[in-house]
Design an enzyme around this catalytic site. Structure first.
Site, PDB file in Angstrom:
ATOM      1  N   THR A   1      -9.154   7.169   2.433  1.00 28.91           N
ATOM      2  CA  THR A   1      -8.640   7.008   1.067  1.00 28.91           C
ATOM      3  C   THR A   1      -7.380   6.148   1.010  1.00 28.91           C
ATOM      4  O   THR A   1      -7.048   5.636  -0.057  1.00 28.91           O
ATOM      5  CB  THR A   1      -8.332   8.378   0.425  1.00 28.91           C
ATOM      6  OG1 THR A   1      -7.387   9.074   1.238  1.00 28.91           O
ATOM      7  CG2 THR A   1      -9.599   9.202   0.269  1.00 28.91           C
TER       8      THR A   1
ATOM      9  N   CYS B   1       2.820   1.849   3.186  1.00 34.43           N
ATOM     10  CA  CYS B   1       3.896   0.860   3.324  1.00 34.43           C
ATOM     11  C   CYS B   1       5.070   1.245   2.416  1.00 34.43           C
ATOM     12  O   CYS B   1       6.234   1.059   2.794  1.00 34.43           O
ATOM     13  CB  CYS B   1       3.388  -0.543   2.999  1.00 34.43           C
ATOM     14  SG  CYS B   1       2.439  -1.307   4.350  1.00 34.43           S
TER      15      CYS B   1
ATOM     16  N   CYS C   1       0.836  -1.205   0.000  1.00 36.86           N
ATOM     17  CA  CYS C   1       0.000   0.000   0.000  1.00 36.86           C
ATOM     18  C   CYS C   1       0.877   1.264   0.000  1.00 36.86           C
ATOM     19  O   CYS C   1       2.075   1.215   0.249  1.00 36.86           O
ATOM     20  CB  CYS C   1      -0.984  -0.020   1.175  1.00 36.86           C
ATOM     21  SG  CYS C   1      -0.393   0.748   2.689  1.00 36.86           S
TER      22      CYS C   1
ATOM     23  N   ASP D   1       1.273  15.732   5.638  1.00 31.98           N
ATOM     24  CA  ASP D   1       0.265  15.389   4.636  1.00 31.98           C
ATOM     25  C   ASP D   1       0.558  16.156   3.348  1.00 31.98           C
ATOM     26  O   ASP D   1       0.877  17.343   3.381  1.00 31.98           O
ATOM     27  CB  ASP D   1      -1.141  15.715   5.164  1.00 31.98           C
ATOM     28  CG  ASP D   1      -2.232  15.036   4.355  1.00 31.98           C
ATOM     29  OD1 ASP D   1      -2.895  14.139   4.890  1.00 31.98           O
ATOM     30  OD2 ASP D   1      -2.419  15.399   3.167  1.00 31.98           O
TER      31      ASP D   1
ATOM     32  N   HIS E   1      -3.894   5.426   9.936  1.00 31.88           N
ATOM     33  CA  HIS E   1      -3.172   6.683  10.126  1.00 31.88           C
ATOM     34  C   HIS E   1      -4.008   7.632  10.963  1.00 31.88           C
ATOM     35  O   HIS E   1      -5.239   7.631  10.906  1.00 31.88           O
ATOM     36  CB  HIS E   1      -2.805   7.337   8.783  1.00 31.88           C
ATOM     37  CG  HIS E   1      -3.951   7.504   7.833  1.00 31.88           C
ATOM     38  ND1 HIS E   1      -4.449   6.472   7.070  1.00 31.88           N
ATOM     39  CD2 HIS E   1      -4.702   8.591   7.516  1.00 31.88           C
ATOM     40  CE1 HIS E   1      -5.456   6.909   6.336  1.00 31.88           C
ATOM     41  NE2 HIS E   1      -5.635   8.202   6.591  1.00 31.88           N
TER      42      HIS E   1
ATOM     43  N   GLY F   1     -14.710   8.399   4.533  1.00 36.17           N
ATOM     44  CA  GLY F   1     -13.884   8.892   3.434  1.00 36.17           C
ATOM     45  C   GLY F   1     -12.430   8.476   3.530  1.00 36.17           C
ATOM     46  O   GLY F   1     -11.547   9.177   3.024  1.00 36.17           O
TER      47      GLY F   1
ATOM     48  N   HIS G   1       1.636  -2.873   8.629  1.00 29.21           N
ATOM     49  CA  HIS G   1       0.392  -2.588   7.906  1.00 29.21           C
ATOM     50  C   HIS G   1      -0.818  -3.035   8.722  1.00 29.21           C
ATOM     51  O   HIS G   1      -1.031  -4.224   8.926  1.00 29.21           O
ATOM     52  CB  HIS G   1       0.369  -3.278   6.539  1.00 29.21           C
ATOM     53  CG  HIS G   1      -0.879  -2.976   5.761  1.00 29.21           C
ATOM     54  ND1 HIS G   1      -1.017  -1.833   5.002  1.00 29.21           N
ATOM     55  CD2 HIS G   1      -2.063  -3.635   5.683  1.00 29.21           C
ATOM     56  CE1 HIS G   1      -2.232  -1.823   4.473  1.00 29.21           C
ATOM     57  NE2 HIS G   1      -2.887  -2.898   4.864  1.00 29.21           N
TER      58      HIS G   1
ATOM     59  N   ASN H   1      -9.911   8.498   9.909  1.00 25.68           N
ATOM     60  CA  ASN H   1     -11.051   8.102   9.087  1.00 25.68           C
ATOM     61  C   ASN H   1     -11.013   6.592   8.896  1.00 25.68           C
ATOM     62  O   ASN H   1      -9.982   6.045   8.514  1.00 25.68           O
ATOM     63  CB  ASN H   1     -11.001   8.816   7.730  1.00 25.68           C
ATOM     64  CG  ASN H   1     -11.176  10.313   7.875  1.00 25.68           C
ATOM     65  OD1 ASN H   1     -12.036  10.764   8.614  1.00 25.68           O
ATOM     66  ND2 ASN H   1     -10.351  11.078   7.180  1.00 25.68           N
TER      67      ASN H   1
ATOM     68  N   HIS I   1      -4.290   2.147   5.154  1.00 28.34           N
ATOM     69  CA  HIS I   1      -3.227   1.867   6.133  1.00 28.34           C
ATOM     70  C   HIS I   1      -3.509   2.798   7.303  1.00 28.34           C
ATOM     71  O   HIS I   1      -3.571   4.026   7.103  1.00 28.34           O
ATOM     72  CB  HIS I   1      -1.857   2.117   5.491  1.00 28.34           C
ATOM     73  CG  HIS I   1      -0.671   1.827   6.366  1.00 28.34           C
ATOM     74  ND1 HIS I   1       0.358   0.967   5.978  1.00 28.34           N
ATOM     75  CD2 HIS I   1      -0.323   2.295   7.589  1.00 28.34           C
ATOM     76  CE1 HIS I   1       1.276   0.910   6.937  1.00 28.34           C
ATOM     77  NE2 HIS I   1       0.890   1.721   7.924  1.00 28.34           N
TER      78      HIS I   1
END
Ligand code: AMP
Ligand code: ZN
Length: 111
Positions: free
Chosen positions: A92, A5, A2, A28, A97, A90, A44, A84, A95
């Site tokens: 996206t 990762c 991902c 971000d 976070h 939402g 992960h 989220n 993984h």
């Protein structure tokens, strides 16, 4: 592998603000506040739904480290931590976070 990762593996660049053996924090790419940092476990875990008794130590470690990152970023007036989970929220990147948002007075609208 991902996206996050790949960031952990160094295959995709990131602006790191904190790293140790088990977690990583980086800026971000599309900040929604003057300070917008993502904190992730290096292992992960797909989302909050994937947190278990077996892997929750790294989540505790993330939350022990968030105040240190906030201090490093001079978020003296406060900040918000958001994760989220799944479609309705939402999410996206699949993984786990935690967003740290700060550096301005944040909207009171949470949802
Ligand atoms: P979420 O929508 O909660 O899953 O959050 C994913 C976050 O990852 C979004 O705020 C994106 O702007 C951010 N993001 C996506 N790709 C990257 C990247 N390569 N580096 C840093 N942040 C990213
Ligand atoms: Zn991953």
């Amino acid at each position: 592998m991902c996206l996050f990762c790949k960031i952990v593996a160094g295959e995709i660049p990131s602006t790191k603000v904190y790293e140790d053996d088990t977690i990583l924090a980086f800026r971000d790419i599309a900040p929604m506040a003057p300070t917008h940092i993502l904190v992730i476990p290096k292992v992960h875990i797909p989302s909050v739904d994937g947190i278990t008794a077996e892997n929750s130590a790294v989540v505790a470690h993330i939350f022990e480290t968030i105040p240190l990152i906030a201090a490093q970023e001079h978020l003296v007036s406060g900040y918000r931590v958001v994760s989220n989970c799944g479609q309705d929220a939402g999410q996206t990147v699949p993984h786990l976070h935690f967003h740290i948002l700060g550096g301005k007075e944040l909207t009171t609208q949470m949802a």
